[in-house]
Write a protein that holds these residues in place. Sequence first.
Motif, PDB file in Angstrom:
ATOM      1  N   LEU A 160       0.827  -1.205   0.000  1.00  0.00           N
ATOM      2  CA  LEU A 160       0.000   0.000   0.000  1.00  0.00           C
ATOM      3  C   LEU A 160       0.861   1.255   0.000  1.00  0.00           C
ATOM      4  O   LEU A 160       0.593   2.214  -0.743  1.00  0.00           O
ATOM      5  CB  LEU A 160      -0.910  -0.021   1.229  1.00  0.00           C
ATOM      6  CG  LEU A 160      -2.201   0.798   1.146  1.00  0.00           C
ATOM      7  CD1 LEU A 160      -3.028   0.365  -0.044  1.00  0.00           C
ATOM      8  CD2 LEU A 160      -2.996   0.646   2.433  1.00  0.00           C
ATOM      9  N   THR A 161       1.905   1.252   0.822  1.00  0.00           N
ATOM     10  CA  THR A 161       2.787   2.419   0.892  1.00  0.00           C
ATOM     11  C   THR A 161       3.449   2.684  -0.452  1.00  0.00           C
ATOM     12  O   THR A 161       3.529   3.830  -0.908  1.00  0.00           O
ATOM     13  CB  THR A 161       3.864   2.205   1.975  1.00  0.00           C
ATOM     14  OG1 THR A 161       3.226   2.010   3.245  1.00  0.00           O
ATOM     15  CG2 THR A 161       4.789   3.407   2.060  1.00  0.00           C
ATOM     16  N   ARG A 164       0.834   4.006  -3.070  1.00  0.00           N
ATOM     17  CA  ARG A 164       0.445   5.402  -2.821  1.00  0.00           C
ATOM     18  C   ARG A 164       1.598   6.357  -3.158  1.00  0.00           C
ATOM     19  O   ARG A 164       1.368   7.439  -3.720  1.00  0.00           O
ATOM     20  CB  ARG A 164       0.010   5.580  -1.375  1.00  0.00           C
ATOM     21  CG  ARG A 164      -1.378   5.003  -1.065  1.00  0.00           C
ATOM     22  CD  ARG A 164      -1.887   5.500   0.271  1.00  0.00           C
ATOM     23  NE  ARG A 164      -3.207   5.015   0.616  1.00  0.00           N
ATOM     24  CZ  ARG A 164      -4.354   5.551   0.186  1.00  0.00           C
ATOM     25  NH1 ARG A 164      -4.323   6.593  -0.635  1.00  0.00           N
ATOM     26  NH2 ARG A 164      -5.511   5.065   0.563  1.00  0.00           N
ATOM     27  N   ARG A 165       2.812   5.965  -2.809  1.00  0.00           N
ATOM     28  CA  ARG A 165       3.960   6.819  -3.114  1.00  0.00           C
ATOM     29  C   ARG A 165       4.090   7.021  -4.618  1.00  0.00           C
ATOM     30  O   ARG A 165       4.272   8.146  -5.098  1.00  0.00           O
ATOM     31  CB  ARG A 165       5.240   6.193  -2.552  1.00  0.00           C
ATOM     32  CG  ARG A 165       6.506   6.996  -2.853  1.00  0.00           C
ATOM     33  CD  ARG A 165       7.750   6.186  -2.556  1.00  0.00           C
ATOM     34  NE  ARG A 165       7.828   4.956  -3.321  1.00  0.00           N
ATOM     35  CZ  ARG A 165       8.172   4.897  -4.609  1.00  0.00           C
ATOM     36  NH1 ARG A 165       8.476   5.999  -5.272  1.00  0.00           N
ATOM     37  NH2 ARG A 165       8.221   3.730  -5.239  1.00  0.00           N
ATOM     38  N   ASP A 168       1.488   9.315  -6.115  1.00  0.00           N
ATOM     39  CA  ASP A 168       1.754  10.733  -5.854  1.00  0.00           C
ATOM     40  C   ASP A 168       2.947  11.259  -6.636  1.00  0.00           C
ATOM     41  O   ASP A 168       2.949  12.409  -7.082  1.00  0.00           O
ATOM     42  CB  ASP A 168       1.997  10.958  -4.364  1.00  0.00           C
ATOM     43  CG  ASP A 168       0.716  10.882  -3.547  1.00  0.00           C
ATOM     44  OD1 ASP A 168      -0.360  11.113  -4.132  1.00  0.00           O
ATOM     45  OD2 ASP A 168       0.783  10.588  -2.345  1.00  0.00           O
ATOM     46  N   ASP A 324      -7.233   1.189   6.056  1.00  0.00           N
ATOM     47  CA  ASP A 324      -6.384   1.760   5.008  1.00  0.00           C
ATOM     48  C   ASP A 324      -6.650   1.094   3.655  1.00  0.00           C
ATOM     49  O   ASP A 324      -6.718   1.773   2.620  1.00  0.00           O
ATOM     50  CB  ASP A 324      -4.911   1.609   5.378  1.00  0.00           C
ATOM     51  CG  ASP A 324      -4.509   2.501   6.538  1.00  0.00           C
ATOM     52  OD1 ASP A 324      -5.284   3.412   6.882  1.00  0.00           O
ATOM     53  OD2 ASP A 324      -3.425   2.285   7.114  1.00  0.00           O
ATOM     54  N   PHE A 328      -8.216   2.752   0.375  1.00  0.00           N
ATOM     55  CA  PHE A 328      -7.482   2.682  -0.891  1.00  0.00           C
ATOM     56  C   PHE A 328      -8.373   2.151  -2.003  1.00  0.00           C
ATOM     57  O   PHE A 328      -8.354   2.665  -3.123  1.00  0.00           O
ATOM     58  CB  PHE A 328      -6.261   1.788  -0.729  1.00  0.00           C
ATOM     59  CG  PHE A 328      -5.475   1.598  -2.003  1.00  0.00           C
ATOM     60  CD1 PHE A 328      -4.560   2.548  -2.411  1.00  0.00           C
ATOM     61  CD2 PHE A 328      -5.655   0.473  -2.793  1.00  0.00           C
ATOM     62  CE1 PHE A 328      -3.842   2.384  -3.596  1.00  0.00           C
ATOM     63  CE2 PHE A 328      -4.945   0.296  -3.965  1.00  0.00           C
ATOM     64  CZ  PHE A 328      -4.033   1.262  -4.363  1.00  0.00           C
ATOM     65  N   SER A 349      -4.426   9.275  -3.856  1.00  0.00           N
ATOM     66  CA  SER A 349      -3.662   8.113  -4.326  1.00  0.00           C
ATOM     67  C   SER A 349      -4.426   6.803  -4.173  1.00  0.00           C
ATOM     68  O   SER A 349      -3.837   5.737  -4.180  1.00  0.00           O
ATOM     69  CB  SER A 349      -2.341   8.023  -3.550  1.00  0.00           C
ATOM     70  OG  SER A 349      -2.581   7.984  -2.154  1.00  0.00           O
ATOM     71  N   SER A 350      -5.754   6.881  -4.013  1.00  0.00           N
ATOM     72  CA  SER A 350      -6.546   5.655  -3.938  1.00  0.00           C
ATOM     73  C   SER A 350      -6.805   5.113  -5.344  1.00  0.00           C
ATOM     74  O   SER A 350      -6.598   5.808  -6.350  1.00  0.00           O
ATOM     75  CB  SER A 350      -7.878   5.926  -3.232  1.00  0.00           C
ATOM     76  OG  SER A 350      -8.707   6.746  -4.053  1.00  0.00           O
TER      77      SER A 350
END
Length: 695
Positions: A160-161, A164-165, A168, A324, A328, A349-350
């Motif tokens: 997930l991290t 999302r990174r 973005d 989370d 997402f 960022s979903s």
Amino acid sequence: TANPTAPTDLAMIVRKATEKDPQLRYDRAAELADDLDAFLENRPISARPPSLGYVFKMAVRRHKALSSVIAASLLIIVVGTIVAFRQITAARDDADAAASRAKAKAEEAERERQKTADALEDKDDALQLAQRNEERATRNADEAQQNLDELLQLSSIEILTDLRRRADEDLWPPGSATIPKMEAWIAEAETNVVPLLVPLMAQREKLEAEALPYTEEQAQRDRDTHPEAPALAEAQTKAKELEEQLAAAKKKSTGPAALLSGGGSASKEEAERLGKLLETQQAEVARLEGVVSERRTWEFAGDAKMDADAKRWRHRLVRSLVSDLGAFLEGPGAADEAVRGYAGEGYGSSLPEVQARLDLARRLQRETVTSDEATRHWAEAIADIAQHPEYGFELSIQEGLIPIGKDPGSTLWEFAVLSTGRVPERDEQDRIVVSDEMAIILVLIPGGEFDMGAIQPTADRPEGSPNVDPQARSDEIPVRRIALDPFFLSKYELTQGQWERARAARPSYYDVNSSFARQAWRRHPVEQVSWLDCDDVLLRLGLILPSEAQWEYGARARTTTVWWPGNEEKDLEGKANVHDQTSFGSVGDSWGRPVAWTDGYVVHAPVGTFGANRFGLHDVHGNVWEWCRDGSGDYEIDPRAGDGLRSMDGSRARVYRGGGFGYTAEKARSAIRINLTPGLRFSLLGVRSARVITD
């Protein structure tokens, strides 16, 4: 047993003949017969150890007179003995056979008993072993499941991290270059994230099934201490105020006074406006009540597998992961109608937001590059720019922009940023009509040289000379010649409506809820935005903050006076929104010395209200301050070729320019520079966007 009266030799013969041990018996019947003959003949027998007395005795007995008598007696004895011996032997053999059979049966029985005992013992051992194996298998399974759960949790966080990174950092701005990346990202998200949610939800449900009962006291504490509790209280208060205002407006629109004064129509419109606001506010109250009522306290009892603290920690982690992952996969929900179809719908960022961003990218590619209409507009613009006296270069198609014609005053070309709104209409004089839905409008600023900065008057350069300003400050010198390449600069300050469509947010202090901006708030400039906010939003749109050199070049528009309209304060009338008699009537002299005229605005005005400079740019003086890209530093530092940016590696502040509605005219000079920490915001600071020309 032998007859006790029998002769010793005969008894010994009988004994030897009937020995239990076969080794001690006669080997053959002939040996027995020999001993019997020896006995009858008074000779020594083999069954008895020989001695001198025994031999002599046997010799005496061999007297013939007695032989017959002795022989007859011996014969009788022998015959009886033999018979007895045979009977005894037979009986003993039968007994031995019976004993052997009994022993064999006993041994067999013992073996069977031992077998049974061994089998029972083996069974017990097997049961114990099976039980131990089962317990070990259960422990291993529990440990394996725990390890699997932990691996699932860690992988969920990591996946997930990372997604999302990348959403973005790598998937902006929407366009043909990012379309393949977004498609790959979406496929990866659907493959890797969707399967994670179900097992994590199962973990959460299993843990929550083991939780202790939720008490009324805990529920009340959760509500009272929820981070959104103050927001709920504020929303409820606001809803109540709107209810009272609506009731008053309805009464005013239908009462006798309204009929007599003819003001019923205006009051009815006000009631309709308040009704819409109340509906929106009540929906917000309902949303916050649902958020605040959510259970946040979970207590557990420990067991053999896990203590209470470990369960509480694991539940908190799993619950957070489920939340989370859900956020997402589901996104923030349906976008507001004003934002739908624009960059703000895909700002986050979903998964749904990146999908919306991909849809926007495809639309921009189609509507600004590949469609017949876009091709026609670009062909016209490119041909005119190539022979235009202000330009004279060949512009390539700029994806994301659509040419909308030339400004009738400046004759410079203007372009709409379609990710931020609609193409505006033009009036009878071919001037842009500013609307709530208007996209960011960029002016193609021609390249050229200009003198940047200002100096105090001197004998050699008196007032009225180029770049001479009696109010010039030390950080505005030295005046130096700067050469700039052509670039795009926004015709207007970024509006609240454009920021909402770009960022899906309303940060401004003077917004829809302010009496100063209520009627046309989306056309008012956005404020209360930091340098960091602006940099982030503009980069996602394919835009940038202008350098100080670009900003001043655009603001001066080839003028060298204190303000673009002239050197006198009065020249600003109708051209700039600064502290005037209107705002003085509300705040007095707390904002400084007001100008002599009245512009009708206490705070900022809708963009484009005041006159444009020679490049067709509005509000470069006053209204709101505008962030620039540069760090704070003096003019001794050489600007970068092309865009005039000064590299201020050690600077912690950023520059903003142009003045604002709450400042004097002196603070709106073309050369004035102010700096501020990039993370700070206030209600007189906004932004004007720029864009690099791409090949």
